[in-house]
Design an enzyme around this catalytic site. Structure first.
Site, short mmCIF file in Angstrom:
data_model
loop_
_atom_site.label_atom_id
_atom_site.label_comp_id
_atom_site.label_asym_id
_atom_site.label_seq_id
_atom_site.Cartn_x
_atom_site.Cartn_y
_atom_site.Cartn_z
N GLY A 89 0.94 -1.17 0.12
CA GLY A 89 -0.11 0.22 -0.12
C GLY A 89 0.74 1.21 0.11
O GLY A 89 2.13 1.11 0.35
N GLY A 105 0.58 5.62 1.53
CA GLY A 105 -0.17 6.62 2.36
C GLY A 105 0.75 7.69 2.46
O GLY A 105 1.97 7.87 1.71
N GLY A 106 0.24 8.63 3.14
CA GLY A 106 0.92 9.98 3.48
C GLY A 106 2.47 9.77 3.87
O GLY A 106 3.31 10.82 3.47
N MET A 107 2.78 8.71 4.74
CA MET A 107 4.12 8.65 5.44
C MET A 107 5.07 7.87 4.58
O MET A 107 6.39 8.09 4.59
CB MET A 107 4.00 7.99 6.70
CG MET A 107 3.46 8.85 7.96
SD MET A 107 3.54 8.00 9.54
CE MET A 107 5.60 8.01 9.87
N GLY A 108 4.77 7.18 3.35
CA GLY A 108 5.55 6.26 2.63
C GLY A 108 4.77 5.29 2.11
O GLY A 108 3.42 5.10 2.04
N VAL A 137 4.57 0.92 1.72
CA VAL A 137 4.53 -0.29 2.18
C VAL A 137 4.84 -1.33 1.29
O VAL A 137 4.22 -1.56 0.19
CB VAL A 137 3.50 -0.62 3.34
CG1 VAL A 137 3.79 -1.80 4.19
CG2 VAL A 137 3.08 0.58 4.16
N LYS A 183 7.62 -0.66 5.86
CA LYS A 183 7.18 0.79 5.46
C LYS A 183 8.53 1.78 5.13
O LYS A 183 9.36 1.91 6.12
CB LYS A 183 6.29 1.57 6.45
CG LYS A 183 6.04 2.76 6.34
CD LYS A 183 4.92 3.52 7.26
CE LYS A 183 3.60 2.84 7.31
NZ LYS A 183 2.58 3.65 8.09
N ASP A 242 -3.58 7.68 16.34
CA ASP A 242 -4.32 7.71 15.02
C ASP A 242 -5.07 6.48 14.86
O ASP A 242 -5.01 6.05 13.67
CB ASP A 242 -3.39 8.10 14.00
CG ASP A 242 -3.84 8.48 12.55
OD1 ASP A 242 -4.75 9.15 12.60
OD2 ASP A 242 -3.22 8.14 11.54
#
Length: 597
Positions: A30, A32-35, A37, A51, A145
């Site tokens: 996947g 997302g905003g942080m990086g 995976v 990740k 979160d």
């Protein structure tokens, strides 16, 4: 987080790295905003989710420091229904962390595809989440979160992921401008207002998740993430409307969704309440989900067993890391073609550093550069376009709060996805001859051979049997004593070297770095700890299938009292007919202990 269409895994894209710190990357899980995976494997074949943190976060020294602190704290967490962090690094061009890979279905995806869950399943989900939060909070970590995307539904129950990690982003330049990074529609009032976030904040999020999971309706009405966050921030004046929710669910919602954090329910009481209303033990997962959801999870499990392999075009693109740096970190530069057509079962690759969590009350060395980490790559020619999707940045000022939220395009993640203005993405390195590519990463300083030492036997070949723990229990082991503590308390591992647990993340966990030795002399044993180090956790599947620890295996570790311990596996007792989730194996061993020096 986005994933491959119709599958839990997607093929690697041309700009993706093929290897990071000795972990061979197999497929995308996947983004997302942080990086991003990726799927990888430990040396013993255990699937891991790696990740790779986005470069704009990694270039911030404050983020690196906070990320190191938060991941170390997360690695101390042990308990029910958690996806444990196995390894991490903050010294390379892009920080990364590796956790156990669970091929499940996120609650967010399940609700989007199949609608609300039956009430008994909701209570079981929330009860198990409460147990997981109890373990997280006991380790001094706040999730911060918690949302449907961070709850995984699996055949063996639900799992909580990404606990504590979101806090690392709070030290970046984004937050220095007054931002509050998170997911507004699942924040607590104090989080939305930029006040102190405590363990009680996670319980507020649990109440919101329960309401949405049971009905598909948010307690604060309809609207976008920003509008819902504003209403949550004003909970003390406008409490949520709980009319229309099932009668059995209302007590849970009322106890979680209070404006005052001190009045919220605790994790233990919440778990007990959920077990009562679920009408079954929380750890009974036989048919716990609706059939369509269960079938989708089974499909994802099968897909994970046969991940997509790199295509010819992929291989020809080279091992460029695109936005993430060189494909081989600390092992030279190889080609993606060298990895083409490799099946998941053939992707075992040894990470170059011990993955054991820091011992309680023992000093932890400060992070520093390692010679096996490659320097940041040179900038690419202008005009290079990475494969990551550009995100829109939504800025919403809370009425009366003065806080700014920074969101991705879907309002659910925590960072921008495009390089800063003027920032150039690195170029992919030129392909090299696969035959010249190193077969394994170089060892780090911690893995260098130790100096000569004297070894005095304390005891030799002492019979020592490590029995498989029963469900929802853990066994702690003190090799210096030697002594076994069945049904050991979660987190009570000071002075221990091993813990054999059958919680949600069933595994054999090494609390001090352990290695596999080719021989039984103390010199061979000590060298194995330094140069043939295992990851900190050997998972249930590896143990049941005998991939890492078998009859004849010799395990070595330097204990908490600085002795050298050697465990020789003389027999493995298990019942293969019970399947993957049956009883854990018993290990019949002999234990030898030497005093070093």
């Amino acid at each position: 987080m986005t994933i491959g269409t119709g599958s839990v895994l997607a093929p690697l894209e041309p700009q993706d790295p093929r290897e990071t710190a000795g972990y061979r990357l197999i497929a995308r899980i996947g983004e997302g905003g942080m990086g991003t995976v990726y799927l990888s494997h430990t040396r013993g074949g255990q699937p891991v989710a790696l990740k790779l943190i986005r470069r704009e976060f990694g270039q911030d020294p404050d983020f690196r420091s906070r990320f190191e602190q938060e991941v170390r704290a997360a690695r101390r967490v042990q308990g029910y229904h958690l996806v444990p962090v196995l390894d991490h690094d903050t010294t390379g061009a892009s920080p990364w962390l590796a956790s156990v890979f669970v091929p499940g279905l996120s609650l967010h995806d399940a609700l989007s595809a199949y609608g609300p869950l039956p009430l008994p399943a909701v209570f079981q989900l929330i009860g198990c989440t409460a147990r997981a939060l109890g373990s997280i909070h006991a380790a001094g970590v706040v999730h911060r979160d918690l949302k449907p995307a961070n709850l995984l539904l699996g055949a063996a129950g639900p799992y909580v992921i990404d606990f504590g990690i979101a806090r690392a982003t709070d030290s970046t330049q984004l937050t220095r401008t007054g931002g509050v990074i998170g997911t507004p529609q699942y924040m607590s009032p104090e989080h939305a207002l930029g006040a102190e976030v405590t363990t009680a904040s996670d319980l507020f999020a649990v109440g919101l998740i329960a309401a949405v999971a049971a009905t598909g309706r948010h307690p604060y009405g309809e609207g976008g993430a920003t509008a819902l966050g504003v209403r949550i921030a004003n909970t003390d004046r406008l409490p949520p409307d709980l009319s229309g929710y099932p009668t059995e669910l209302k007590p849970l919602l009322e106890r979680c969704l209070t404006a005052d954090p001190a009045e919220r329910i605790g994790t233990d009481e919440l778990a007990a309440m959920c077990e009562l209303f679920a009408g079954r033990p929380l750890n009974d997962f036989d048919g716990w989900l609706p059939e369509p959801v269960g079938q989708e999870i089974a499909r994802r499990v099968r897909a994970a067993e046969n991940p997509p392999t790199p295509t010819v075009a992929d291989a020809g693109a080279g091992a460029g890391a695109g936005d993430f740096g060189p494909a081989r970190t600390g092992a030279g530069t190889g080609t993606a073609g060298a990895f083409g057509g490799v099946h998941a079962a053939d992707t075992a690759f040894a990470p170059p550093r011990p993955a054991g969590p820091p011992r309680p009350n023992r000093p932890t060395p400060a992070p520093g550069p390692s010679p096996n980490r490659a320097p940041a790559p040179a900038p690419a020619p202008k005009g290079f376009r990475g494969g990551l999707i550009a995100a829109s940045l939504v800025l919403a000022v809370l009425a009366g709060a003065g806080a700014v939220w920074l969101l991705d395009e879907d309002g659910s993640e925590d960072g921008a996805k495009t390089p800063a203005a003027g920032q150039e993405a690195p170029a992919a390195p030129e392909p090299s001859d696969p035959a010249k590519a190193p077969s394994a990463p170089k060892t780090s300083p911690s893995a260098s051979a130790p100096p000569k030492a004297a070894y005095t036997p304390v005891f030799q070949d002492k019979p020592f049997t490590l029995r498989g723990p029963s469900g929802n229990t853990g066994t702690h082991v003190d090799l210096d004593a030697p002594q076994i503590f069945p049904k050991g308390a979660i987190g009570k591992t000071q002075g221990m070297e091993l813990t054999y647990q059958n919680w949600g993340d069933a595994d054999l966990r090494f609390l001090t770095a352990a290695g596999k030795s080719p021989g039984t002399t103390p010199e061979e044993c000590r060298e194995a700890v330094a140069t043939n180090t295992l990851t900190s956790s050997v998972g249930r599947v590896e143990l049941k299938e005998g991939k890492t620890i078998t009859k004849g295996t010799v395990l070595c570790t330097v204990t908490s009292e600085n002795n050298l311990a050697m465990i020789r596996i003389t027999d493995v007792i298990q019942d293969p007919s019970k399947g993957t989730y049956g009883p854990m194996p018993d290990y019949v061993t002999t234990l030898t202990l030497w005093k070093i020096g």
